[in-house]
Motif scaffolding. Sequence first.
Motif, PDB file in Angstrom:
ATOM      1  N   ALA A 129     -17.049  10.538 -39.213  1.00  0.00           N
ATOM      2  CA  ALA A 129     -16.942   9.089 -39.012  1.00  0.00           C
ATOM      3  C   ALA A 129     -17.594   8.339 -40.165  1.00  0.00           C
ATOM      4  N   ASN A 130     -18.743   8.811 -40.600  1.00  0.00           N
ATOM      5  CA  ASN A 130     -19.450   8.185 -41.715  1.00  0.00           C
ATOM      6  C   ASN A 130     -18.614   8.278 -42.993  1.00  0.00           C
ATOM      7  N   ARG A 131     -18.062   9.428 -43.251  1.00  0.00           N
ATOM      8  CA  ARG A 131     -17.233   9.650 -44.441  1.00  0.00           C
ATOM      9  C   ARG A 131     -15.966   8.788 -44.396  1.00  0.00           C
TER      10      ARG A 131
ATOM     11  N   GLY B 143     -21.332   0.457 -41.343  1.00  0.00           N
ATOM     12  CA  GLY B 143     -21.645   1.584 -42.220  1.00  0.00           C
ATOM     13  C   GLY B 143     -23.092   2.022 -42.080  1.00  0.00           C
ATOM     14  N   GLN B 144     -23.985   1.061 -41.928  1.00  0.00           N
ATOM     15  CA  GLN B 144     -25.405   1.365 -41.749  1.00  0.00           C
ATOM     16  C   GLN B 144     -25.625   2.111 -40.437  1.00  0.00           C
ATOM     17  N   ARG B 145     -24.985   1.637 -39.372  1.00  0.00           N
ATOM     18  CA  ARG B 145     -25.123   2.282 -38.066  1.00  0.00           C
ATOM     19  C   ARG B 145     -24.590   3.708 -38.100  1.00  0.00           C
TER      20      ARG B 145
ATOM     21  N   THR C  22     -12.876   3.764 -46.458  1.00  0.00           N
ATOM     22  CA  THR C  22     -11.994   2.630 -46.177  1.00  0.00           C
ATOM     23  C   THR C  22     -12.675   1.264 -46.239  1.00  0.00           C
ATOM     24  N   CYS C  23     -13.978   1.229 -46.133  1.00  0.00           N
ATOM     25  CA  CYS C  23     -14.684  -0.058 -46.099  1.00  0.00           C
ATOM     26  C   CYS C  23     -14.840  -0.630 -47.501  1.00  0.00           C
ATOM     27  N   THR C  24     -14.419  -1.868 -47.664  1.00  0.00           N
ATOM     28  CA  THR C  24     -14.530  -2.522 -48.971  1.00  0.00           C
ATOM     29  C   THR C  24     -15.922  -3.121 -49.203  1.00  0.00           C
TER      30      THR C  24
END
Length: 58
Positions: A15-17, A35-37, A22-24
């Motif tokens: 999930a982290n990867r 992303g931090q969580r 995908t997150c800009t």
Amino acid sequence: MAESLYDRYMKAAAANRAHGETCTECSPCARCGTGQRLSESFERLQDAYLAQQKKTRG
């Protein structure tokens, strides 16, 4: 049956990867809230899994 610690650790890693790919807003130096969580969850599970392995293997 409940998931093993290893399974939860691997799911958190995936999930982290996936989020990082995908997150800009996320970068290696800064993460968005989600992303931090995800990163913290992965790190917590990784630490728990490695501690379990160390205890098991002596």
